[in-house]
Design a protein around this motif. Structure first.
Motif, mmCIF file in Angstrom:
data_model
loop_
_atom_site.group_PDB
_atom_site.id
_atom_site.type_symbol
_atom_site.label_atom_id
_atom_site.label_comp_id
_atom_site.label_asym_id
_atom_site.label_seq_id
_atom_site.Cartn_x
_atom_site.Cartn_y
_atom_site.Cartn_z
ATOM 1 N N LEU A 51 0.890 -1.175 0.143
ATOM 2 C CA LEU A 51 0.038 0.080 0.013
ATOM 3 C C LEU A 51 0.829 1.247 0.069
ATOM 4 C CD1 LEU A 51 -2.580 -1.135 2.849
ATOM 5 C CD2 LEU A 51 -3.123 -0.788 0.408
ATOM 6 N N GLY A 52 2.335 1.068 0.310
ATOM 7 C CA GLY A 52 3.041 2.267 0.326
ATOM 8 C C GLY A 52 3.170 2.696 1.723
ATOM 9 N N PHE A 53 1.983 3.151 2.437
ATOM 10 C CA PHE A 53 1.845 3.320 3.476
ATOM 11 C C PHE A 53 0.548 3.282 4.121
ATOM 12 C CE2 PHE A 53 0.285 7.370 1.325
ATOM 13 C CZ PHE A 53 -0.794 7.731 2.279
ATOM 14 N N ARG A 54 0.094 2.933 5.563
ATOM 15 C CA ARG A 54 -1.226 2.705 5.919
ATOM 16 C C ARG A 54 -1.260 3.319 7.495
ATOM 17 N NH1 ARG A 54 -1.914 -3.301 5.728
ATOM 18 N NH2 ARG A 54 -4.142 -2.797 6.759
ATOM 19 N N MET A 55 -2.507 3.421 7.978
ATOM 20 C CA MET A 55 -2.665 3.771 9.476
ATOM 21 C C MET A 55 -2.267 2.863 10.305
ATOM 22 S SD MET A 55 -5.651 6.707 9.311
ATOM 23 C CE MET A 55 -6.976 5.703 9.133
ATOM 24 N N LYS A 56 -1.761 3.193 11.586
ATOM 25 C CA LYS A 56 -1.387 2.081 12.597
ATOM 26 C C LYS A 56 -2.598 1.591 13.175
ATOM 27 C CE LYS A 56 3.288 3.835 13.569
ATOM 28 N NZ LYS A 56 4.114 4.635 14.566
ATOM 29 N N PRO A 57 -2.832 0.445 13.464
ATOM 30 C CA PRO A 57 -4.212 0.078 14.287
ATOM 31 C C PRO A 57 -3.967 0.501 15.857
ATOM 32 C CG PRO A 57 -2.345 -1.906 14.061
ATOM 33 C CD PRO A 57 -1.910 -0.649 12.983
ATOM 34 N N ASP A 58 -4.917 0.733 16.529
ATOM 35 C CA ASP A 58 -4.998 0.842 17.835
ATOM 36 C C ASP A 58 -4.487 2.355 18.320
ATOM 37 O OD1 ASP A 58 -6.686 -1.416 18.185
ATOM 38 O OD2 ASP A 58 -4.698 -2.535 18.311
ATOM 39 N N PRO A 69 -9.607 14.507 18.610
ATOM 40 C CA PRO A 69 -9.363 13.338 18.857
ATOM 41 C C PRO A 69 -9.267 12.533 17.541
ATOM 42 C CG PRO A 69 -11.078 14.094 20.387
ATOM 43 C CD PRO A 69 -10.992 15.156 19.289
ATOM 44 N N LEU A 70 -8.397 11.475 17.544
ATOM 45 C CA LEU A 70 -7.978 10.672 16.566
ATOM 46 C C LEU A 70 -7.809 9.510 17.106
ATOM 47 C CD1 LEU A 70 -7.815 10.053 13.527
ATOM 48 C CD2 LEU A 70 -5.646 10.984 13.749
ATOM 49 N N GLN A 71 -8.480 8.399 16.700
ATOM 50 C CA GLN A 71 -8.104 6.992 17.049
ATOM 51 C C GLN A 71 -8.366 5.999 15.961
ATOM 52 O OE1 GLN A 71 -11.208 6.476 20.296
ATOM 53 N NE2 GLN A 71 -11.765 4.564 19.117
ATOM 54 N N THR A 72 -7.692 4.966 15.860
ATOM 55 C CA THR A 72 -8.038 3.843 14.796
ATOM 56 C C THR A 72 -8.282 2.494 15.631
ATOM 57 O OG1 THR A 72 -5.628 3.301 14.819
ATOM 58 C CG2 THR A 72 -6.398 5.044 13.137
ATOM 59 N N ASN A 73 -8.926 1.840 14.976
ATOM 60 C CA ASN A 73 -9.182 0.504 15.379
ATOM 61 C C ASN A 73 -8.238 -0.608 15.204
ATOM 62 O OD1 ASN A 73 -10.017 -0.528 12.809
ATOM 63 N ND2 ASN A 73 -11.997 0.029 13.123
ATOM 64 N N SER A 74 -8.563 -1.749 15.507
ATOM 65 C CA SER A 74 -7.526 -2.908 15.345
ATOM 66 C C SER A 74 -7.433 -3.295 13.952
ATOM 67 C CB SER A 74 -8.032 -4.123 16.280
ATOM 68 O OG SER A 74 -9.159 -4.657 15.777
ATOM 69 N N TRP A 75 -8.397 -2.688 13.161
ATOM 70 C CA TRP A 75 -8.180 -2.947 11.622
ATOM 71 C C TRP A 75 -7.246 -1.755 10.968
ATOM 72 C CZ3 TRP A 75 -14.051 -3.533 11.238
ATOM 73 C CH2 TRP A 75 -14.406 -4.688 11.660
ATOM 74 N N GLY A 76 -6.792 -0.697 11.680
ATOM 75 C CA GLY A 76 -6.133 0.365 11.183
ATOM 76 C C GLY A 76 -7.188 1.345 10.457
ATOM 77 N N MET A 77 -8.238 1.414 11.036
ATOM 78 C CA MET A 77 -9.196 2.403 10.233
ATOM 79 C C MET A 77 -9.855 3.303 11.407
ATOM 80 S SD MET A 77 -11.708 -0.204 7.976
ATOM 81 C CE MET A 77 -10.962 -1.839 6.939
ATOM 82 N N ARG A 78 -10.178 4.446 10.947
ATOM 83 C CA ARG A 78 -10.683 5.501 11.964
ATOM 84 C C ARG A 78 -11.806 5.192 12.477
ATOM 85 N NH1 ARG A 78 -11.526 12.138 10.900
ATOM 86 N NH2 ARG A 78 -11.507 12.399 13.233
ATOM 87 N N GLY A 79 -11.972 5.265 13.844
ATOM 88 C CA GLY A 79 -13.174 5.408 14.696
ATOM 89 C C GLY A 79 -13.137 4.040 15.504
ATOM 90 N N ARG A 80 -14.178 3.728 15.853
ATOM 91 C CA ARG A 80 -14.403 2.700 17.072
ATOM 92 C C ARG A 80 -14.128 1.333 16.604
ATOM 93 N NH1 ARG A 80 -19.567 3.789 14.962
ATOM 94 N NH2 ARG A 80 -20.906 1.966 14.685
#
Length: 327
Positions: A51-58, A69-80
């Motif tokens: 992917l080149g880069f991705r968001m970190k999980p958790d 506030p900014l959070q990612t879930n265990s899938w590395g996606m934004r939100g709960r």
């Protein structure tokens, strides 16, 4: 000769000192008067060979230079966190770039949150909309991310949002840049990365270069677009076909949404853009890229919703800040 060397060194030292002082003052001045922000802070992203880069999980933090506030879930996606899908729940996975992510907005002001509430009300059943948007991605990366995560998320429906103003360019750039992400960064690349995350002067320089290239980015609206624009559309078609194939194997519904740029939706913005880049309006059409994108998606047999008509029908309502949607 020794005296000449001494004076040459002293002059060089003075020059270096002057440059350093000027840069420090410029850093302070830009930070105070017009701070430059990165879309994603360095501690949120990680390199990825595909992917080149991705968001970190958790991840837990705030959007850069804000208190949002900014959070990612265990899938590395934004939100709960979502977990396994429960019986009776309709789950939608919204994939795309910063328009889906909600650049500059709290997660409950990004459009996936509103979509969740609207669908639940209209359908009379529980609905979950997963925010799979990542700033800076094109449709090629979004398609690959869907393939990687579809069995984790288990959606009933997937939507791909295409941002007209930069997704075609992002698709083409991704193909050129991926080889760099697949290798350990060299000294120059590490220096550029450090400057991007730490230097206001460097960010302003990058913004200036982006402004200069704005004239080239307008080529997506040309009635006779160059090869790189046509290649970007081809990559959209390939992305849509890949998602459609994987979705069909699992019985997942799939639709595409085309998100217009501000200058397409506003006649005033369109005229101002043509003036800014000294372009002849007869060679450009604000609807041109949408026609090509919609045709490419329809050729894959996938439903597509082009929002340009909706936005243009409400010219007095400003839904944008920069090129991104407001709440």
């Amino acid at each position: 000769m020794d005296l000449l060397r001494f004076f040459t060194f002293r002059r060089l030292a003075r020059a270096v000192y002057g440059v350093v002082v000027a840069l420090v003052l410029a850093e302070i001045g830009i930070a105070v008067l017009m701070p430059q922000q990165e879309a994603l802070q360095k501690d949120l992203i990680r390199r990825d060979p595909v992917l080149g880069f991705r968001m970190k999980p958790d991840y837990r933090g705030v959007i850069a230079h804000t208190d949002i506030p900014l959070q990612t879930n265990s899938w590395g996606m934004r939100g709960r966190e979502f977990g396994p899908k429960q019986p009776g729940v309709l789950r939608v996975l919204a994939i795309g770039d910063s328009m889906v992510f909600g650049h500059g907005l709290p997660v409950d002001e990004a459009f996936p949150h509103f979509l969740e509430g609207i669908l639940a009300e209209r359908l009379g059943r529980p609905v979950e909309v997963v925010n799979g948007g990542v700033p800076g991605w094109g449709t090629v990366q979004a398609a690959e991310f869907f393939v990687q995560t579809v069995d984790l998320v288990q959606p009933d429906v997937v939507t791909l949002s295409i941002a007209v103003f930069n997704d075609l360019e992002d698709n083409v750039k991704f193909g050129r840049q991926l080889y760099r992400w697949q290798r350990d960064p060299g000294a120059l690349q590490r220096l550029r990365t450090w400057l991007r995350h730490n230097s206001q002067v460097y960010r302003l320089f990058r913004r200036y270069r982006a402004g200069v290239s704005g004239r080239e980015m307008m080529q997506i609206h040309s009635v006779a677009p160059p090869k790189n624009v046509l290649r970007g559309v081809e990559l959209v078609a390939e992305s849509v076909r890949r998602i459609a194939d994987e979705a069909a194997k699992r019985g997942i519904g799939f639709a595409v949404v085309v998100n217009p740029a501000h200058k397409q939706a506003s006649a005033r913005e369109w005229a101002a853009t043509l003036r800014a880049y000294n372009l002849d309006g007869s060679g450009f059409d604000p609807q041109e890229p949408n026609r090509r994108i919609v045709a490419a998606v329809q050729a894959q047999g996938v439903p597509v919703l082009d929002l340009l008509g909706t936005f243009r029908s409400r010219p007095n309502e400003n839904y944008y800040f920069s090129e991104h949607w407001k709440a």
